[in-house]
Design a protein around this motif. Structure first.
Motif, PDB file in Angstrom:
ATOM      1  N   UNK A 156       2.360  -5.189 -19.197  1.00 19.22           N
ATOM      2  CA  UNK A 156       1.599  -4.689 -18.285  1.00 19.22           C
ATOM      3  C   UNK A 156       1.240  -5.350 -17.119  1.00 19.22           C
ATOM      4  N   UNK A 157       1.305  -6.530 -17.126  1.00 21.49           N
ATOM      5  CA  UNK A 157       0.942  -7.540 -16.149  1.00 21.49           C
ATOM      6  C   UNK A 157       1.782  -8.461 -15.583  1.00 21.49           C
ATOM      7  N   UNK A 158       3.060  -8.759 -16.171  1.00 22.38           N
ATOM      8  CA  UNK A 158       3.818  -9.749 -15.258  1.00 22.38           C
ATOM      9  C   UNK A 158       4.784  -8.971 -14.335  1.00 22.38           C
ATOM     10  N   UNK A 159       5.239  -9.647 -13.382  1.00 16.63           N
ATOM     11  CA  UNK A 159       6.071  -8.993 -12.307  1.00 16.63           C
ATOM     12  C   UNK A 159       7.485  -8.788 -13.042  1.00 16.63           C
ATOM     13  N   UNK A 160       8.191  -7.664 -12.145  1.00 16.81           N
ATOM     14  CA  UNK A 160       9.394  -7.244 -12.570  1.00 16.81           C
ATOM     15  C   UNK A 160      10.563  -8.485 -12.842  1.00 16.81           C
ATOM     16  N   UNK A 161      10.590  -9.261 -12.165  1.00 22.78           N
ATOM     17  CA  UNK A 161      11.539 -10.487 -12.291  1.00 22.78           C
ATOM     18  C   UNK A 161      11.146 -11.343 -13.267  1.00 22.78           C
ATOM     19  N   UNK A 162      10.014 -11.562 -13.575  1.00 24.91           N
ATOM     20  CA  UNK A 162       9.391 -12.209 -14.653  1.00 24.91           C
ATOM     21  C   UNK A 162      10.089 -11.334 -16.087  1.00 24.91           C
ATOM     22  N   UNK A 175      21.030  -5.202 -20.162  1.00 20.84           N
ATOM     23  CA  UNK A 175      20.552  -4.379 -19.076  1.00 20.84           C
ATOM     24  C   UNK A 175      19.046  -4.806 -18.779  1.00 20.84           C
ATOM     25  N   UNK A 176      18.698  -6.096 -18.677  1.00 23.14           N
ATOM     26  CA  UNK A 176      17.343  -6.658 -18.392  1.00 23.14           C
ATOM     27  C   UNK A 176      16.747  -5.987 -17.216  1.00 23.14           C
ATOM     28  N   UNK A 181      12.679  -2.600 -14.592  1.00 21.61           N
ATOM     29  CA  UNK A 181      12.198  -1.472 -13.506  1.00 21.61           C
ATOM     30  C   UNK A 181      11.604  -0.349 -14.111  1.00 21.61           C
ATOM     31  N   UNK A 182      12.106   0.071 -15.260  1.00 26.18           N
ATOM     32  CA  UNK A 182      11.551   1.191 -16.073  1.00 26.18           C
ATOM     33  C   UNK A 182      10.163   0.972 -16.383  1.00 26.18           C
TER      34      UNK A 182
END
Length: 352
Positions: A156-162, A175-176, A181-182
């Motif tokens: 719930x806290x990390x950025x999408x790229x991380x 499909x990381x 993104x989801x």
């Protein structure tokens, strides 16, 4: 895990294994590689349910064992074995990456042998409240030591790229990016707080294979590794073992994941003088004196009989080496880097 998912090396989960009792993996092979002797001093860095600890002490009269586990539940559960061993077994709550400090604290240096069983234990998987498994609905936790950042905090806290990097590098999830993104879209509406929520979200994105593992297997595995810094702990433990083992002392490591095994293999190859030769792109540098000699040339795998009796042993690999008299060497920066996520690459500026 059949099919491509088995290459991940995670201890398998499956319906037939629900409630399966804890069984020490590769127990006979561990004892053979460790070669415990009467009066020796040993360390079990991953006590769990005490399977290895009991076997070592029963195999070597008058030997003593210091056992570590970061999970307070394992330490509490081992009280009966401590009493049974009448002073030969000492338990301490600590990460196995701290084994050098713990061995010093308890006056056990030098050690005659160290055994490490890497990864999540059967007991942790089978407890819904620990949040390790997609087989049970429970809080999205996954903390082995019950403290620090949880899987829910990360999701719930990390950025999408991380998140995408965690799923790809620690779980080899192809499909990381789609899963990341989801998660970002879902948590905009409400936080993801349970294992069921996350498992159902991933199952809607990752294709299930006939007869294969659950679609969320690799995502759950990667989150667990990230939450507990499992690969970092392994790298620290390998270097610590080099510091505290006596000449002739054995290091025995059982892994369940391809990244874990790669780290152990690379460490032992480099420390035993068997690292790959250089090339014109990476020339050979002055070789340091080897600190270990390999006990076996390659990994030891479970027998077909053991895999039938204990499906969670399927991906296990054992590697072992014996310490020599050479002084310990500094930490290998390549190995340290292998345990972490890749550095984010700067974005290219568009051409004017």
């Amino acid at each position: 895990m059949p099919g491509r998912s088995q290459t991940r090396g995670q201890r398998a989960e499956g319906p037939a294994e629900t409630g399966a009792p804890h069984v020490p993996v590769l127990l006979a092979e561990v004892l053979s590689a460790l070669a415990p002797r009467p009066g020796g001093r040993y360390l079990d860095g991953t006590f769990g349910a005490g399977g290895y600890a009991r076997a070592i002490l029963e195999a070597a009269p008058d030997a003593s064992l210091l056992a570590l586990d970061r999970d307070p539940t394992a330490i509490t559960g081992g009280a009966g074995l401590v009493a049974e061993m009448d002073g030969r077994l000492t338990l301490a709550q600590a990460c196995f990456g701290e084994l050098a400090e713990e061995a010093q604290r308890f006056g056990r240096v030098p050690l005659d042998g160290i055994v490490l069983d890497i990864g999540v234990s059967s007991m942790q998987i089978d407890q819904a409240e620990r949040g390790f498994s997609f087989r049970f609905d429970g809080p999205l936790d996954m903390r082995m030591g019950r403290e620090g950042r949880s899987a829910a905090d990360l999701v719930n806290g990390a950025e999408e790229g991380v998140l995408a990097d965690i799923f790809y590098h620690y779980g080899e999830e192809r499909r990381s990016r789609a899963v990341a993104r989801a998660i970002i879209e879902a948590r905009r509406k409400a936080p993801l707080t349970t294992t069921k929520q996350l498992a159902e979200l991933v199952a809607g994105i990752v294709w299930a294979e006939p007869g294969g593992a659950h679609p969320a297997t690799r995502v759950f595995q990667s989150l667990r590794i990230a939450v507990n810094d499992e690969l970092g702990e392994l790298v620290r433990a390998l270097h610590a073992a080099e510091e505290v083992l006596a000449p002739g002392g054995r290091l025995v490591v059982v892994t369940f994941h391809s990244l874990e095994d790669r780290i152990v293999k690379q460490f032992l190859a480099e420390r035993s003088g068997r690292a790959p030769a250089g090339s014109r792109h990476a020339p050979v540098v002055a070789a340091s004196q080897p600190t270990f000699s390999l006990v076996s040339r390659g990994p030891v795998a479970p027998s077909e009989a053991e895999m039938r009796l204990n499906p969670r042993a399927r991906s296990a690999k054992l590697r072992a080496a014996a310490r020599n008299e050479a002084p310990p060497r500094p930490a290998d920066p390549d190995l340290v880097a292998l345990a972490g996520l890749p550095e984010p690459q700067p974005r290219r500026r568009p051409r004017a």
